[in-house]
Scaffold this motif. Structure first.
Motif, PDB file in Angstrom:
ATOM      1  N   LEU A  82       0.830  -1.205   0.000  1.00  0.00           N
ATOM      2  CA  LEU A  82       0.000   0.000   0.000  1.00  0.00           C
ATOM      3  C   LEU A  82       0.864   1.254   0.000  1.00  0.00           C
ATOM      4  O   LEU A  82       0.586   2.209  -0.724  1.00  0.00           O
ATOM      5  N   ALA A  83       1.928   1.246   0.785  1.00  0.00           N
ATOM      6  CA  ALA A  83       2.827   2.391   0.837  1.00  0.00           C
ATOM      7  C   ALA A  83       3.510   2.627  -0.505  1.00  0.00           C
ATOM      8  O   ALA A  83       3.752   3.765  -0.899  1.00  0.00           O
ATOM      9  N   SER A  84       3.815   1.545  -1.222  1.00  0.00           N
ATOM     10  CA  SER A  84       4.456   1.673  -2.532  1.00  0.00           C
ATOM     11  C   SER A  84       3.495   2.224  -3.581  1.00  0.00           C
ATOM     12  O   SER A  84       3.907   2.929  -4.501  1.00  0.00           O
ATOM     13  N   MET A  85       2.210   1.908  -3.455  1.00  0.00           N
ATOM     14  CA  MET A  85       1.210   2.427  -4.384  1.00  0.00           C
ATOM     15  C   MET A  85       0.913   3.905  -4.154  1.00  0.00           C
ATOM     16  O   MET A  85       0.628   4.659  -5.081  1.00  0.00           O
ATOM     17  N   ALA A  86       0.972   4.330  -2.905  1.00  0.00           N
ATOM     18  CA  ALA A  86       0.427   5.618  -2.495  1.00  0.00           C
ATOM     19  C   ALA A  86       1.333   6.790  -2.818  1.00  0.00           C
ATOM     20  O   ALA A  86       2.555   6.657  -2.923  1.00  0.00           O
ATOM     21  N   ASP A  87       0.726   7.959  -2.920  1.00  0.00           N
ATOM     22  CA  ASP A  87       1.463   9.206  -3.054  1.00  0.00           C
ATOM     23  C   ASP A  87       1.833   9.754  -1.680  1.00  0.00           C
ATOM     24  O   ASP A  87       2.806  10.484  -1.536  1.00  0.00           O
ATOM     25  N   THR A  88       1.056   9.411  -0.656  1.00  0.00           N
ATOM     26  CA  THR A  88       1.304   9.881   0.698  1.00  0.00           C
ATOM     27  C   THR A  88       2.156   8.876   1.467  1.00  0.00           C
ATOM     28  O   THR A  88       2.264   7.709   1.085  1.00  0.00           O
ATOM     29  N   VAL A  89       2.704   9.348   2.571  1.00  0.00           N
ATOM     30  CA  VAL A  89       3.485   8.461   3.434  1.00  0.00           C
ATOM     31  C   VAL A  89       2.563   7.523   4.209  1.00  0.00           C
ATOM     32  O   VAL A  89       2.897   6.364   4.459  1.00  0.00           O
ATOM     33  N   THR A  90       1.376   8.021   4.572  1.00  0.00           N
ATOM     34  CA  THR A  90       0.423   7.216   5.351  1.00  0.00           C
ATOM     35  C   THR A  90      -0.929   7.181   4.633  1.00  0.00           C
ATOM     36  O   THR A  90      -1.799   8.026   4.888  1.00  0.00           O
ATOM     37  N   PRO A  91      -1.152   6.235   3.741  1.00  0.00           N
ATOM     38  CA  PRO A  91      -2.407   6.180   2.978  1.00  0.00           C
ATOM     39  C   PRO A  91      -3.612   5.666   3.751  1.00  0.00           C
ATOM     40  O   PRO A  91      -4.701   5.548   3.220  1.00  0.00           O
ATOM     41  N   GLN A  92      -3.444   5.301   5.008  1.00  0.00           N
ATOM     42  CA  GLN A  92      -4.552   4.950   5.904  1.00  0.00           C
ATOM     43  C   GLN A  92      -5.345   3.723   5.456  1.00  0.00           C
ATOM     44  O   GLN A  92      -6.553   3.662   5.630  1.00  0.00           O
ATOM     45  N   GLY A  93      -4.656   2.788   4.875  1.00  0.00           N
ATOM     46  CA  GLY A  93      -5.260   1.477   4.700  1.00  0.00           C
ATOM     47  C   GLY A  93      -6.006   1.181   3.423  1.00  0.00           C
ATOM     48  O   GLY A  93      -6.293   0.015   3.132  1.00  0.00           O
ATOM     49  N   PHE A  94      -6.351   2.201   2.628  1.00  0.00           N
ATOM     50  CA  PHE A  94      -7.132   1.965   1.398  1.00  0.00           C
ATOM     51  C   PHE A  94      -6.560   2.765   0.238  1.00  0.00           C
ATOM     52  O   PHE A  94      -6.138   3.912   0.395  1.00  0.00           O
ATOM     53  N   ILE A  95      -6.602   2.153  -0.928  1.00  0.00           N
ATOM     54  CA  ILE A  95      -6.314   2.836  -2.189  1.00  0.00           C
ATOM     55  C   ILE A  95      -7.270   2.292  -3.242  1.00  0.00           C
ATOM     56  O   ILE A  95      -7.577   1.090  -3.258  1.00  0.00           O
ATOM     57  N   ALA A  96      -7.753   3.201  -4.087  1.00  0.00           N
ATOM     58  CA  ALA A  96      -8.606   2.781  -5.201  1.00  0.00           C
ATOM     59  C   ALA A  96      -8.128   3.450  -6.471  1.00  0.00           C
ATOM     60  O   ALA A  96      -7.501   4.512  -6.442  1.00  0.00           O
ATOM     61  N   ILE A  97      -8.410   2.819  -7.585  1.00  0.00           N
ATOM     62  CA  ILE A  97      -8.164   3.408  -8.896  1.00  0.00           C
ATOM     63  C   ILE A  97      -9.510   3.821  -9.467  1.00  0.00           C
ATOM     64  O   ILE A  97     -10.450   3.022  -9.522  1.00  0.00           O
ATOM     65  N   CYS A  98      -9.594   5.095  -9.868  1.00  0.00           N
ATOM     66  CA  CYS A  98     -10.879   5.660 -10.287  1.00  0.00           C
ATOM     67  C   CYS A  98     -10.748   6.287 -11.666  1.00  0.00           C
ATOM     68  O   CYS A  98      -9.727   6.898 -11.991  1.00  0.00           O
TER      69      CYS A  98
END
Length: 267
Positions: A82-98
């Motif tokens: 999740l950290a590798s996908m995210a732009d932030t340091v702490t993505p808070q558990g969820f990422i989606a592609i929209c």
């Protein structure tokens, strides 16, 4: 479960933090439970992939339920992935592609409008996102990004809207002259915010704010040029009563929008 933070799939998702990649793909990143929740509630058809850590999924059962109702499956990932996908340091558990979903100008101006926002050359993603959020809060009908304004789907813009991106129409890549002509054609008064304008109190006193309005806000550093100001019907400034040198653009925009919202609803 996705466990390898250096896998091609993870890297391809992370690349959506770059504007050129987003433009080519037509998708953008959503990070954190709030953004994912709003997307699932208001625009679930736009989501293509949804990722969450087991801990986050357990903590936010409402997101799991919303995803199930919309026919989306949450794919488990590790914290490292999740950290590798995210732009932030702490993505808070969820990422989606929209999928990107800007609104066409003709669709915005086909509605009965009371309050819209025009952002001319607004470059700071935090300001743009916060103004979209303020516009949503004040009950505005739409936001339009004109000139060389920041990319609407910049990760920081998306985060700063805290989900408001999914609540009201937002148009991009418009020319200020075209927007001003369309606004005038449907009876909107164009009010510009500029430090050299009349006090906003004057607009409150004379009833200007109760009219259907398009608020025009300019670049954080340069403001609006003389040519841009000439496109407005009137120009106002938010008075400063303390010792502050100036006011942040997003803060000033929030004041203007709420003054209009109060006046329109009070009348």
């Amino acid at each position: 479960m996705l466990e390898n933070p250096r896998s091609p799939r993870v890297r391809s998702i992370a690349r959506l933090a770059k504007k050129t990649v987003r433009q080519e793909a037509g998708y953008f990143l959503l990070e954190g439970p709030q953004a994912v929740r709003e997307a699932l509630t208001y625009k679930p058809e736009l989501l293509s992939d949804l990722f969450g850590t087991p801990t986050a999924v357990e903590r936010h059962q409402d997101i799991t339920n919303l995803a199930a109702e919309a026919g989306h499956e949450i794919e488990f990932v590790t914290e490292e992935v999740l950290a590798s996908m995210a732009d932030t340091v702490t993505p808070q558990g969820f990422i989606a592609i929209c999928r990107q979903f800007p609104t066409a100008l003709k669709d915005i101006f086909s509605e009965d409008l009371k309050l819209i926002v025009i952002l001319q050359e607004v470059r700071d993603p935090g300001n743009a996102g916060t103004i979209i959020r303020a516009a949503d809060s004040a009950g505005a009908d739409a936001v339009i990004l004109t000139g060389r304004s920041v990319d609407l789907y910049n990760p920081k813009v998306v985060r700063s809207t805290t989900g408001s991106l999914f609540h009201l129409p937002v148009a991009v890549d418009a020319s200020l002259e075209d927007v001003r002509d369309r606004a005038a054609a449907v009876g909107l008064t164009v009010l510009a915010a500029d430090t050299g304008g009349e006090s906003l109190l004057e607009a409150r006193r004379d009833g200007t704010l109760a009219r259907p309005t398009a608020w025009l806000f300019g670049n954080e550093a340069r403001g609006l040029s003389d040519e841009e100001l000439a496109l407005a019907d009137r120009v106002f400034t938010v008075p400063i009563y303390g010792s502050a040198e100036s006011m942040n653009l997003a803060t000033a925009a929030s004041v203007c929008l709420y003054e209009s919202a109060f006046a329109q609803r009070g009348s």
